[in-house]
Scaffold this motif. Structure first.
Motif, PDB file in Angstrom:
ATOM      1  N   LEU A  26       0.812  -1.169   0.112  1.00  0.00           N
ATOM      2  CA  LEU A  26      -0.034  -0.129   0.045  1.00  0.00           C
ATOM      3  C   LEU A  26       0.957   1.137  -0.019  1.00  0.00           C
ATOM      4  N   SER A  27       0.425   2.430  -0.544  1.00  0.00           N
ATOM      5  CA  SER A  27       1.150   3.553  -0.761  1.00  0.00           C
ATOM      6  C   SER A  27       0.709   4.184   0.861  1.00  0.00           C
ATOM      7  N   LYS A  28       1.674   5.302   1.114  1.00  0.00           N
ATOM      8  CA  LYS A  28       1.391   6.015   2.473  1.00  0.00           C
ATOM      9  C   LYS A  28       0.015   6.562   2.476  1.00  0.00           C
ATOM     10  N   TYR A  29      -0.828   6.654   1.119  1.00  0.00           N
ATOM     11  CA  TYR A  29      -1.982   7.542   1.399  1.00  0.00           C
ATOM     12  C   TYR A  29      -2.908   6.665   1.427  1.00  0.00           C
ATOM     13  N   GLU A  30      -2.896   5.216   0.833  1.00  0.00           N
ATOM     14  CA  GLU A  30      -3.938   4.203   0.947  1.00  0.00           C
ATOM     15  C   GLU A  30      -3.806   3.584   2.354  1.00  0.00           C
ATOM     16  N   ARG A  31      -2.692   3.778   3.049  1.00  0.00           N
ATOM     17  CA  ARG A  31      -2.956   3.615   4.424  1.00  0.00           C
ATOM     18  C   ARG A  31      -3.510   4.198   5.202  1.00  0.00           C
ATOM     19  N   ILE A  32      -3.761   5.555   4.761  1.00  0.00           N
ATOM     20  CA  ILE A  32      -4.664   6.483   5.598  1.00  0.00           C
ATOM     21  C   ILE A  32      -6.017   6.585   4.979  1.00  0.00           C
ATOM     22  N   GLY A  33      -6.490   5.618   4.110  1.00  0.00           N
ATOM     23  CA  GLY A  33      -7.892   5.727   3.469  1.00  0.00           C
ATOM     24  C   GLY A  33      -7.934   6.533   2.474  1.00  0.00           C
ATOM     25  N   PHE A  34      -7.064   6.864   1.768  1.00  0.00           N
ATOM     26  CA  PHE A  34      -7.248   7.756   0.183  1.00  0.00           C
ATOM     27  C   PHE A  34      -6.619   6.996  -0.704  1.00  0.00           C
ATOM     28  N   PRO A  35      -7.256   7.130  -1.787  1.00  0.00           N
ATOM     29  CA  PRO A  35      -6.676   6.756  -3.123  1.00  0.00           C
ATOM     30  C   PRO A  35      -5.206   7.884  -3.447  1.00  0.00           C
ATOM     31  N   ASP A  36      -4.406   7.486  -4.059  1.00  0.00           N
ATOM     32  CA  ASP A  36      -3.279   8.262  -4.316  1.00  0.00           C
ATOM     33  C   ASP A  36      -3.712   9.575  -4.788  1.00  0.00           C
ATOM     34  N   SER A  37      -4.505   9.720  -5.819  1.00  0.00           N
ATOM     35  CA  SER A  37      -5.021  10.964  -6.415  1.00  0.00           C
ATOM     36  C   SER A  37      -5.478  11.766  -5.568  1.00  0.00           C
ATOM     37  N   TYR A  38      -6.079  11.253  -4.230  1.00  0.00           N
ATOM     38  CA  TYR A  38      -6.819  12.472  -3.619  1.00  0.00           C
ATOM     39  C   TYR A  38      -5.789  13.136  -2.817  1.00  0.00           C
ATOM     40  N   ARG A  39      -4.413  12.660  -2.574  1.00  0.00           N
ATOM     41  CA  ARG A  39      -3.592  13.240  -1.476  1.00  0.00           C
ATOM     42  C   ARG A  39      -2.257  13.451  -2.218  1.00  0.00           C
ATOM     43  N   GLU A  40      -1.822  12.654  -3.394  1.00  0.00           N
ATOM     44  CA  GLU A  40      -0.524  12.961  -3.638  1.00  0.00           C
ATOM     45  C   GLU A  40      -0.463  14.216  -4.227  1.00  0.00           C
ATOM     46  N   GLY A  41       0.823  15.135  -3.912  1.00  0.00           N
ATOM     47  CA  GLY A  41       0.896  16.203  -4.566  1.00  0.00           C
ATOM     48  C   GLY A  41       0.025  17.622  -3.813  1.00  0.00           C
ATOM     49  N   PHE A  42      -0.755  17.154  -3.080  1.00  0.00           N
ATOM     50  CA  PHE A  42      -1.616  18.131  -2.425  1.00  0.00           C
ATOM     51  C   PHE A  42      -1.239  18.350  -0.715  1.00  0.00           C
ATOM     52  N   GLU A  43      -0.523  17.557  -0.243  1.00  0.00           N
ATOM     53  CA  GLU A  43      -0.370  17.695   1.299  1.00  0.00           C
ATOM     54  C   GLU A  43       0.502  19.161   1.841  1.00  0.00           C
ATOM     55  N   ALA A  44       1.279  19.673   0.837  1.00  0.00           N
ATOM     56  CA  ALA A  44       1.884  20.824   1.247  1.00  0.00           C
ATOM     57  C   ALA A  44       0.839  21.782   1.246  1.00  0.00           C
ATOM     58  N   GLU A  45      -0.176  21.788   0.264  1.00  0.00           N
ATOM     59  CA  GLU A  45      -1.100  22.987   0.302  1.00  0.00           C
ATOM     60  C   GLU A  45      -2.176  22.755   1.578  1.00  0.00           C
ATOM     61  N   ILE A  46      -2.547  21.435   1.845  1.00  0.00           N
ATOM     62  CA  ILE A  46      -3.199  21.251   2.933  1.00  0.00           C
ATOM     63  C   ILE A  46      -2.500  21.765   4.060  1.00  0.00           C
ATOM     64  N   PHE A  47      -1.293  21.683   4.347  1.00  0.00           N
ATOM     65  CA  PHE A  47      -0.647  22.043   5.449  1.00  0.00           C
ATOM     66  C   PHE A  47      -0.470  23.607   5.574  1.00  0.00           C
TER      67      PHE A  47
END
Length: 251
Positions: A26-47
Motif C-alpha cells: 500500500l502507498s502511504k496515502y492508501e494506508r490512511i484511507g485515500f486513493p493516491d489521486s486524492y492526496r499525492e501532491g496536495f499535502e503541502a497545500e493542506i498543511f
C-alpha cells in the motif's frame, strides 16, 4: 442517474487502520484511507491551509496535540514544523501508524484510540494550545461517541487554545455541490459519463455526517463556553467542494 465513485474506505475504523498500516504494497496515502489521486501532491497545500487556520502553530514553544495523524507526509510536515518552533508535540494513533513516523526531540507518540487514553487526557488537561484532528471525524463515527470525543478534546484546551476538526465529509455539502451545475460538470468529467449525479435531499443517510451533525458539534462546543465556527477549505485542496472544517477556540 449515475452516482459518484464509491469510497472503498467507508465505515472502517481504528482496527482496520491498524491492519492497513501493516499491509504490504500500500502507498502511504492508501494506508490512511485515500486513493493516491486524492492526496499525492496536495499535502503541502493542506498543511498551508492548516497553518492559516491555527495561527498558534506559528508561535514558539506551544503544546500541540494531533489526534489520528496517520502516516503520510502531512504529519511529517507537522513534526518538522514543531521541531523548528520548539513545540511540545503529542501524536495519538495506533502503534502501527506511529511506527511509520520519524522520531524527533520534543515529539511524543501515544499508541491508542482517542479519547480512550486516560493517562494522556489526565496529563494534558487544560494545557494544549493547538489540537488538530484532520480527516478523522468520520471514523470517530465508527469508533466512539461524537460528544464524548468532542467533550474530551475541549477539556484539553488551554486558554486561547485552538482546535481544528479538519476535512469533514459533510454529506449535505456534497449533495449541494452535486446538485449544482458546477458539480454536475465535475461528476461527468471525473466519472467520464454524460449522466447527471443522483442527489436526494431531505433523506437521512445512515452512518454519514450531515449538516445536523456539524451544527450539533458547534452548538455543543458553544454551550460549554467555546467559540465555534464552520470554515471553508482552501479552493486548492482536492475535496474543498464537498468537505469543510470546524474551528473551535477557547476564549
Amino acid at each position: 442517474m449515475a452516482t459518484s465513485a464509491p469510497n472503498p474506505y467507508a465505515n472502517i475504523g481504528f482496527e482496520d487502520f491498524r491492519r492497513l498500516a501493516q499491509q504490504p504494497g500500500l502507498s502511504k496515502y492508501e494506508r490512511i484511507g485515500f486513493p493516491d489521486s486524492y492526496r499525492e501532491g496536495f499535502e503541502a497545500e493542506i498543511f498551508r491551509d492548516i497553518l492559516g487556520k491555527l495561527p498558534r502553530l506559528n508561535e514558539d514553544r506551544q503544546v500541540i496535540l494531533d489526534v489520528g495523524p496517520g502516516c503520510s507526509d502531512l504529519p511529517v510536515m507537522l513534526i518538522e514544523h514543531c521541531a523548528a518552533r520548539g513545540h511540545e508535540l503529542h501524536l495519538v494513533d495506533s502503534a502501527e501508524m506511529l511506527g511509520h513516523l520519524p522520531d524527533r526531540a520534543g515529539t511524543h507518540k501515544h499508541a491508542g484510540l482517542f479519547p480512550n487514553c486516560p493517562d494522556l487526557v489526565a496529563a494534558q488537561q487544560g494545557r494544549v494550545n493547538v489540537l488538530l484532528c484532520y480527516s478523522v471525524l468520520h471514523y470517530v463515527l465508527v469508533d466512539a461517541a461524537f460528544f464524548r470525543f468532542l467533550d474530551t478534546a475541549l477539556s484539553l484546551l488551554a486558554p486561547g487554545g485552538e482546535f481544528l476538526i479538519g476535512d469533514i465529509p459533510n454529506i449535505s455539502k456534497r449533495k449541494r455541490f452535486f446538485a449544482s451545475e458546477t458539480g454536475v460538470r465535475f461528476h461527468q468529467e471525473f466519472m467520464k459519463t454524460a449522466e447527471r449525479p443522483e442527489v436526494r435531499f431531505n433523506q437521512i443517510e445512515p452512518d454519514q455526517i450531515d449538516d445536523a451533525v456539524v451544527m450539533a458539534l458547534l452548538q455543543r462546543a458553544r454551550a460549554q463556553g467555546f467559540d465555534a465556527y464552520v470554515v471553508p477549505q482552501s479552493r486548492a485542496l482536492p475535496m474543498a467542494n464537498r468537505r469543510e472544517d470546524i474551528l473551535i477556540v477557547r476564549p
